[in-house]
Design a protein around this motif. Structure first.
Motif, PDB file in Angstrom:
ATOM      1  N   GLU A   1       0.949  -1.771  -0.058  1.00  0.00           N
ATOM      2  CA  GLU A   1       0.302  -0.246  -0.097  1.00  0.00           C
ATOM      3  C   GLU A   1       0.727   1.132   0.135  1.00  0.00           C
ATOM      4  O   GLU A   1       0.856   2.544  -0.708  1.00  0.00           O
ATOM      5  CB  GLU A   1      -1.029   0.283   1.160  1.00  0.00           C
ATOM      6  N   ARG A   2       1.825   1.494   1.050  1.00  0.00           N
ATOM      7  CA  ARG A   2       2.960   2.492   0.705  1.00  0.00           C
ATOM      8  C   ARG A   2       3.196   2.635  -0.496  1.00  0.00           C
ATOM      9  O   ARG A   2       3.813   3.957  -0.734  1.00  0.00           O
ATOM     10  CB  ARG A   2       3.943   2.067   1.823  1.00  0.00           C
ATOM     11  N   ALA A   3       3.610   1.110  -1.021  1.00  0.00           N
ATOM     12  CA  ALA A   3       4.406   1.695  -2.871  1.00  0.00           C
ATOM     13  C   ALA A   3       3.371   2.380  -3.934  1.00  0.00           C
ATOM     14  O   ALA A   3       3.210   2.895  -4.165  1.00  0.00           O
ATOM     15  CB  ALA A   3       4.871   0.250  -2.767  1.00  0.00           C
ATOM     16  N   ALA A   4       2.258   1.610  -3.736  1.00  0.00           N
ATOM     17  CA  ALA A   4       1.100   2.399  -4.419  1.00  0.00           C
ATOM     18  C   ALA A   4       0.905   3.326  -3.738  1.00  0.00           C
ATOM     19  O   ALA A   4       0.027   3.920  -5.307  1.00  0.00           O
ATOM     20  CB  ALA A   4      -0.437   1.319  -4.209  1.00  0.00           C
ATOM     21  N   MET A   5       0.657   4.176  -2.990  1.00  0.00           N
ATOM     22  CA  MET A   5      -0.248   4.769  -2.767  1.00  0.00           C
ATOM     23  C   MET A   5       1.325   6.331  -1.830  1.00  0.00           C
ATOM     24  O   MET A   5       0.377   7.132  -1.374  1.00  0.00           O
ATOM     25  CB  MET A   5      -1.530   5.315  -1.369  1.00  0.00           C
ATOM     26  N   ARG A   6       2.323   6.310  -3.271  1.00  0.00           N
ATOM     27  CA  ARG A   6       2.689   7.299  -2.364  1.00  0.00           C
ATOM     28  C   ARG A   6       2.604   8.757  -2.610  1.00  0.00           C
ATOM     29  O   ARG A   6       1.256   9.128  -3.824  1.00  0.00           O
ATOM     30  CB  ARG A   6       4.403   7.419  -3.764  1.00  0.00           C
ATOM     31  N   PRO A   7       3.177   9.212  -1.816  1.00  0.00           N
ATOM     32  CA  PRO A   7       1.677  11.224  -2.018  1.00  0.00           C
ATOM     33  C   PRO A   7       2.242  11.750  -3.247  1.00  0.00           C
ATOM     34  O   PRO A   7       3.626  11.853  -3.758  1.00  0.00           O
ATOM     35  CB  PRO A   7       2.590  11.566  -0.738  1.00  0.00           C
ATOM     36  N   GLY A   8       1.736  12.360  -3.599  1.00  0.00           N
ATOM     37  CA  GLY A   8       1.386  12.456  -4.891  1.00  0.00           C
ATOM     38  C   GLY A   8       2.103  11.683  -6.002  1.00  0.00           C
ATOM     39  O   GLY A   8       2.228  12.497  -7.663  1.00  0.00           O
TER      40      GLY A   8
ATOM     41  N   MET B   1      -0.009   1.537  -9.633  1.00  0.00           N
ATOM     42  CA  MET B   1      -0.861   0.152  -9.402  1.00  0.00           C
ATOM     43  C   MET B   1       0.637  -0.740  -9.390  1.00  0.00           C
ATOM     44  O   MET B   1       1.538  -0.437 -10.279  1.00  0.00           O
ATOM     45  CB  MET B   1      -1.327  -0.211 -10.563  1.00  0.00           C
ATOM     46  N   ALA B   2       0.729  -1.371  -7.995  1.00  0.00           N
ATOM     47  CA  ALA B   2       1.599  -1.736  -7.120  1.00  0.00           C
ATOM     48  C   ALA B   2       1.492  -3.288  -7.331  1.00  0.00           C
ATOM     49  O   ALA B   2      -0.108  -3.776  -6.601  1.00  0.00           O
ATOM     50  CB  ALA B   2       2.203  -1.260  -6.304  1.00  0.00           C
ATOM     51  N   SER B   3       2.335  -4.101  -7.992  1.00  0.00           N
ATOM     52  CA  SER B   3       2.342  -5.267  -7.436  1.00  0.00           C
ATOM     53  C   SER B   3       3.949  -6.523  -6.840  1.00  0.00           C
ATOM     54  O   SER B   3       4.579  -5.910  -7.531  1.00  0.00           O
ATOM     55  CB  SER B   3       2.434  -6.093  -9.339  1.00  0.00           C
ATOM     56  N   PRO B   4       3.049  -6.594  -6.709  1.00  0.00           N
ATOM     57  CA  PRO B   4       4.621  -7.739  -5.566  1.00  0.00           C
ATOM     58  C   PRO B   4       5.362  -8.431  -6.531  1.00  0.00           C
ATOM     59  O   PRO B   4       4.349  -8.430  -7.623  1.00  0.00           O
ATOM     60  CB  PRO B   4       3.788  -8.437  -4.093  1.00  0.00           C
TER      61      PRO B   4
ATOM     62  N   LEU C   1       3.839  -0.192 -11.366  1.00  0.00           N
ATOM     63  CA  LEU C   1       5.265  -0.718 -10.010  1.00  0.00           C
ATOM     64  C   LEU C   1       6.021  -1.924 -10.147  1.00  0.00           C
ATOM     65  O   LEU C   1       4.674  -2.195  -9.871  1.00  0.00           O
ATOM     66  CB  LEU C   1       4.854   0.400  -9.311  1.00  0.00           C
ATOM     67  N   TRP C   2       6.520  -2.452 -10.231  1.00  0.00           N
ATOM     68  CA  TRP C   2       6.634  -3.918  -9.301  1.00  0.00           C
ATOM     69  C   TRP C   2       7.538  -4.130  -7.917  1.00  0.00           C
ATOM     70  O   TRP C   2       8.959  -3.348  -8.078  1.00  0.00           O
ATOM     71  CB  TRP C   2       7.176  -5.041 -10.439  1.00  0.00           C
ATOM     72  N   ILE C   3       7.182  -3.828  -7.336  1.00  0.00           N
ATOM     73  CA  ILE C   3       7.689  -3.853  -5.530  1.00  0.00           C
ATOM     74  C   ILE C   3       8.229  -5.509  -5.405  1.00  0.00           C
ATOM     75  O   ILE C   3       7.874  -6.334  -4.886  1.00  0.00           O
ATOM     76  CB  ILE C   3       6.835  -4.391  -4.821  1.00  0.00           C
ATOM     77  N   PRO C   4       9.766  -6.033  -5.455  1.00  0.00           N
ATOM     78  CA  PRO C   4      10.548  -6.991  -5.328  1.00  0.00           C
ATOM     79  C   PRO C   4      10.107  -7.723  -3.831  1.00  0.00           C
ATOM     80  O   PRO C   4      10.603  -9.234  -4.100  1.00  0.00           O
ATOM     81  CB  PRO C   4      11.231  -6.514  -5.831  1.00  0.00           C
ATOM     82  N   ALA C   5      10.932  -6.490  -2.820  1.00  0.00           N
ATOM     83  CA  ALA C   5      10.782  -6.653  -1.662  1.00  0.00           C
ATOM     84  C   ALA C   5       9.250  -7.694  -0.917  1.00  0.00           C
ATOM     85  O   ALA C   5       9.076  -8.427   0.098  1.00  0.00           O
ATOM     86  CB  ALA C   5      10.848  -5.570  -1.041  1.00  0.00           C
ATOM     87  N   VAL C   6       7.898  -7.468  -1.495  1.00  0.00           N
ATOM     88  CA  VAL C   6       7.179  -7.854  -1.234  1.00  0.00           C
ATOM     89  C   VAL C   6       6.892  -9.083  -2.115  1.00  0.00           C
ATOM     90  O   VAL C   6       6.589  -8.941  -3.351  1.00  0.00           O
ATOM     91  CB  VAL C   6       5.779  -6.427  -1.724  1.00  0.00           C
ATOM     92  N   ARG C   7       6.867  -9.773  -1.053  1.00  0.00           N
ATOM     93  CA  ARG C   7       6.574 -11.674  -1.961  1.00  0.00           C
ATOM     94  C   ARG C   7       5.598 -12.286  -1.856  1.00  0.00           C
ATOM     95  O   ARG C   7       4.844 -12.252   0.091  1.00  0.00           O
ATOM     96  CB  ARG C   7       7.637 -12.242  -1.946  1.00  0.00           C
TER      97      ARG C   7
END
Lengths: 597, 438
Positions: A444-451, A455-458, A548-554
């Motif tokens: 959620e923090r990755a997807a909803m960065r202020p400003g 669309m973020a996927s782990p 966005l791809w968020i590698p650390a979230v698995r």
């Protein structure tokens, strides 16, 4: 394939010939007038100096209408020297023969006036063809005009099959005729034509017609050969012939052809003979796409071209997602203003989603959130009861969305969107096992960065620690590929979050507004769910939402359904989706930001 | 990106799923390379049903170690050695190659993967050296790569379409010629060939591959523990014989069991034993299963059947063994069993053909017997049982086989040569290692 729509000349005084001297003697007389079945006028009489060929005729009624005409001549020994018989066909004229007062025939740059003979013959409707056939032998006309005249003289479609009883060695049948709304007609069947008599096949509907056989796909139909093997008329003709009797193809039909229009197939057999076969298209049903995919040979060297021509248009139209009605049941604790909405589409026959709900229930990051369980067309009848029980036990705010028309996860998501209440949405496949330990918050923090929302996927792994999803990127040819798919998880151990061309709808966090926009815009039709999901993801990206791809979230997702086989129709489906995708996203590279590192 | 030189070792199987000699050898090379400073090895192995693949890719991990990956391939033409699913090669296999960007690609087989993988590497990684290790004669011989005739398992000395059509009359010369040319089309794209025996080099050179591209490098062993000699009482005999291997007909266990049965009782005595460590008898043709089972029953207490074993168990099993017998009725190449026996200081009694004759020198580090001859093997066994100092004499002359690190270093010399930074250490193939049969 040329579409032919017959046009009418607009009546009006300005369309007529130049003014004529009413007191002068006429240049000839009209002696026979008749109307062809459907459309077209026959005018026969005599005049002087007429020249066979294309010309114009004004058939004067209350108004004077100018029409294109084909003129043939014939000798008359009862006329003065220089005069001769004329027979004009006005193919597009729609005039009551009885209303005609006189005619004007254009000869070179001049107009000849033909008055109505007092003892003129008014042919009954439908007799014009017979009269023309009777006259054909004595008419003088160019070769092209003679073909036109023969065509007009030929029998017209009278609403019934004339193939089956024909004296010619030609038979035909339609196996499947489907009218795909907004696209056209899919036809498949077989003509048995061992002596190659059929020169053309034309699909007709009212005034509209189109040549249908130019590029249609052929298929081996041994059953047809065998079916006529004992027929004394056909058996000798079939010896040594091949079995490629089958045909299949898609015929685009313009929107102005009525939805309930009656179609027929017209087979031209020789210069002046036609056979007719009624075609009664039905609307596409659930088996339609698979049936037409089965008609394609994906190993044909020309498969791509044939599929692009005949299969992609009807499949795209038939498979285009159509949001269906949905009903909503609120279960568990009431929460009118949830902070996060988790959408779980259920499009298979599982009886419950207890693992997903249990995992979410113990995740503190979902506190103040809601879960939408969307039951699609194939969902189990026992699912609602299980969800209701789980919502109560886990104290989860659950909205059970019943979407009986949703055929896949994408349509289920679309059905759920109007019922999502939070501004943030997590799309979560039932294949994904939500992990513990704050993954939701990280995503959620990755997807909803202020400003800078995204669309973020782990990272999504298989249970054997192979990479299932690590971002969609573009290859050298700007085609989307799932990067690192199948690689060991260790491969991406140190990867950093990065923009990608597409996220995974199996697990993605995004603003609700983007999802609404993308769903509202509608999607393209694809056979396989992969392209459909990618299409939606790219539409979201194209609407301005970076992925966005968020590698650390698995998370781990499992393949629960047996892997699809490699049957020819599935390979054909893959080609359809590839071509349809290329047509939908021709410059996907420009629409997205991701690229393979 | 590291500055290490990256090697991709490609095998037709992973030892976790298929414990064959080639699989173990390729994996040991991978481990050996990984141990060397400045080198980084990655291992890609083929898997097939009953292992199933994921929907999204032909690549998968199956929880193997880092830098190991599996490629699922199950559409294979055994005649041509061809992968019928070229699309999977073009997508997933090539994608992995491009992402990995190895400096050297080293194939250890094409079985199941398809020989076209060589071309896929060439296309994806132009300029990257491709090395190919042969472990048997599969490219030459359609009869399981054994170079043994289909009729009565007679040894085959020469492969040609006409000769091979004698074994496979239903295929005919034309198809066999096409098979040969198809395989050569891709094998000739390789920059270097590695063989663990000179005998195998000779066979491939006879077949038409250039000798200059060949290097002989023994397979490297992973050494965990050395089994000490079996303790025997004063005056006791070295009379424990062991067979290690698959119970296929080609491995010749039936020859050994028959020989053990025929030794006179007064020579065999009460405490001699033949120990069979081998599995997969149930996968053999029923006739062979029946024949072998009856032989073992006839042998009575002389033969002890222990079933299959894992590689890690070998040192423990070797402790109870004096002699290792390799009675294969096919040529073999460089059997790992010989190296393992030598590692543990056990003389080997082996057939006098092919790779076995090359590795086991009669009277030096073991004994040879005439191929498939029960009588000759009986004589050799009697010799061992009646020559008290023979075991010690032979054992003293056994040379320790190379371990995986040494093996990797020899491969590195080949790679360096191909990469144009030669240290001149690669051993070129000699003109002819084994005398041409008359």
């Amino acid at each position: 394939m040329k579409t032919r729509t017959r046009r009418h000349a607009a009546p009006g005084p300005e369309d007529g010939p130049p003014p004529v001297d009413e007191t002068a003697a006429p240049d000839g007389f009209v002696e026979v007038v008749g109307r062809f079945a459907g459309e077209g006028l026959l005018i026969q009489g005599w005049t002087t100096g007429a020249i066979a060929g294309a010309t114009e005729v004004v058939a004067e009624t209350r108004v004077r209408c100018r029409h294109a005409a084909v003129l043939a001549t014939f000798p008359r020994d009862d006329l003065k020297p220089g005069a001769g018989g004329v027979l004009a066909i006005l193919p597009e004229a729609d005039i009551d023969p009885a209303a005609i007062r006189r005619c004007h025939l254009k000869v070179g740059a001049a107009w000849r006036r033909l008055d109505l003979f007092g003892q003129r013959t008014l042919l009954p409707d439908g007799d014009a063809e017979g009269h023309l056939r009777h006259m054909l032998a004595k008419l003088e006309a160019t070769d092209a005009d003679r073909r036109t005249l023969r065509r007009l003289a030929a029998p017209r479609y009278a609403g019934h099959d004339t193939v089956s009883g024909s004296a010619l060695p030609v038979r035909a049948a339609i196996d499947l005729a489907v009218r795909v709304p907004g696209a056209g007609v899919w036809l498949s069947g077989w003509p048995l034509d061992p002596t190659r008599r059929v020169e053309a096949a034309t699909l007709n509907a009212g005034r509209w017609s189109v040549r249908a056989d130019g590029e249609w796909m052929r298929a081996v139909r041994r059953d047809v050969t065998e079916g006529f093997a004992q027929n004394p008329r056909f058996a000798p003709l079939l010896a040594g012939a091949d079995d490629r009797h089958g045909f299949a193809g898609f015929v685009p039909v313009p929107d102005d052809v009525a939805a309930d229009a009656a179609f027929h197939l017209e087979l031209a057999v020789g210069e002046d003979a036609f056979l007719f076969l009624p075609v009664s298209p039905v609307p596409p049903n659930g088996e339609f796409v698979r049936r037409i995919l089965c008609a394609v040979d994906p190993d044909d060297p020309a498969a791509d071209a044939l599929i692009a021509r005949h299969v992609v248009p009807p499949v795209r139209a038939a498979e285009r997602p159509v949001p269906g009605p949905a009903t909503v049941h609120d279960l568990g604790p009431a929460r009118p203003d949830p902070r996060l909405s988790v959408v779980i589409p259920v499009v298979d026959g599982r009886e419950d989603v207890d693992l997903s709900l249990a995992r979410l229930a113990v995740d503190p990051d979902l506190a103040q959130g809601e879960v939408l369980v969307v039951a699609g067309a194939a969902s189990n009848a026992r699912l609602p009861r299980a969800v209701r029980a789980a919502a109560g036990f886990y104290r989860l705010t659950v909205r059970l969305v019943l979407a009986p028309r949703a055929r896949d996860a994408i349509e289920a998501i679309a059905a759920a969107v109007p019922h999502v209440r939070a501004a943030r949405v997590l799309l979560l496949s039932t294949a994904v096992v939500p992990p513990g330990g704050g993954w939701l918050g990280d995503l959620e923090r990755a997807a909803m960065r202020p400003g800078r929302p995204a669309m973020a996927s782990p990272t999504i792994l298989y249970e054997d620690h192979s990479v299932r999803f690590a971002g969609i990127v573009l290859d050298d040819a700007a085609l989307p590929v799932a990067q690192y798919a199948g690689y060991p998880a260790d491969w991406i151990r140190d990867a950093e979050p990065r923009p990608v061309a597409g996220a995974s709808l199996d697990c993605a966090m995004l603003p609700r507004a983007w999802l609404e926009t993308a769903v509202r815009a509608g999607g393209e039709g694809f056979v396989g769910p992969e392209r459909k999901a990618l299409d939606l993801s790219l539409r979201i990206a194209a609407a301005g939402g970076p992925c966005l791809w968020i590698p650390a979230v698995r998370v781990v997702a499992v393949d629960e359904a047996p892997r699809a086989g490699d049957e020819p129709w599935r390979r054909a489906a893959a080609v359809v989706d590839r071509l349809a995708f290329a047509a939908t996203w021709p410059r996907v590279a420009n629409a997205t930001v991701g690229a393979a590192p | 990106m590291t500055s290490k030189t990256r090697v991709l070792v490609i095998s037709h199987g992973h030892p976790s799923f298929s414990l064959g000699g080639a699989e173990v050898a390729s994996y040991n090379l991978h481990l050996g390379l990984s141990d060397l400073p400045g080198w980084e090895s990655h291992y890609l192995a083929r898997v097939a049903p009953p292992v199933s693949r994921h929907a999204g890719s032909h690549l998968l991990s199956l929880r193997q170690k880092p830098r190991e990956i599996l490629f699922h391939a199950d559409d294979y033409d055994h005649v041509r050695g061809s992968n019928r699913n070229l699309a999977a090669l073009e997508t997933d296999f090539v994608r992995y190659l491009k992402d990995l960007r190895p400096d050297v690609v080293h194939f250890h087989h094409f079985l199941g993967l398809g020989i076209e993988t060589v071309l896929a590497v060439r296309h994806a990684l132009p300029g990257v050296p491709v090395v190919f290790t042969f472990h048997e004669y599969l490219a030459i011989c359609h009869h399981h790569g054994q170079m043994v005739k289909t009729q009565r398992n007679a040894l085959c000395y020469r492969a040609s379409p006409a000769d091979c059509a004698g074994c496979f009359p239903q295929m005919g010369e034309a198809q066999l010629y096409r098979r040969e040319q198809f395989l050569k089309t891709f094998l000739e794209l390789c920059d270097a060939y590695v063989s663990p025996s000179h005998f195998l080099i000779d066979r491939y050179v006879d077949w038409g591959l250039p000798r200059a591209k060949f290097r002989m490098i023994e397979n490297g062993l992973t050494v965990e523990e050395i089994a000490p000699p079996r303790p025997i009482p004063r005056g006791g005999r070295r009379n424990r014989f062991a067979f290690f291997g698959q119970l296929t007909e080609f491995k010749g266990a039936h020859v050994l069991v028959e020989a053990a049965s025929r030794i006179p009782q007064k020579v065999w005595g009460d405490d001699s034993a033949l120990m069979i460590f081998g599995g997969n008898l149930e996968r053999q043709p029923p006739a062979y299963q029946k024949h072998f089972t009856e032989q073992v029953q006839r042998a009575g207490r002389r033969v002890r059947f222990y079933g299959s074993y894992r590689a890690a168990e070998l040192p423990g099993l070797m402790k109870d063994v004096d002699w290792v017998v390799l009675p294969s009725i096919w040529w073999e190449n460089s059997p790992v069993v010989i190296q393992e026996a030598f590692l543990h200081g056990r003389p080997v009694i082996a057939s006098n053909i092919g790779g076995m004759a090359e590795k086991v020198q009669h009277g030096v580090n073991g004994l040879n017997f005439r191929n498939a001859s029960v009588e000759d093997l009986v004589d050799r066994l009697i010799e061992t049982l009646t020559s008290p100092d023979l075991w010690d004499r032979l054992r003293m002359r056994i040379r320790r086989p190379i371990d995986r690190t040494e093996c990797a270093e020899r491969h590195v010399a080949v790679y360096e040569d191909l990469l144009g930074r030669s240290r001149g250490a690669a051993e070129a193939a000699p003109e002819r290692a084994v005398a041409r049969p008359s």
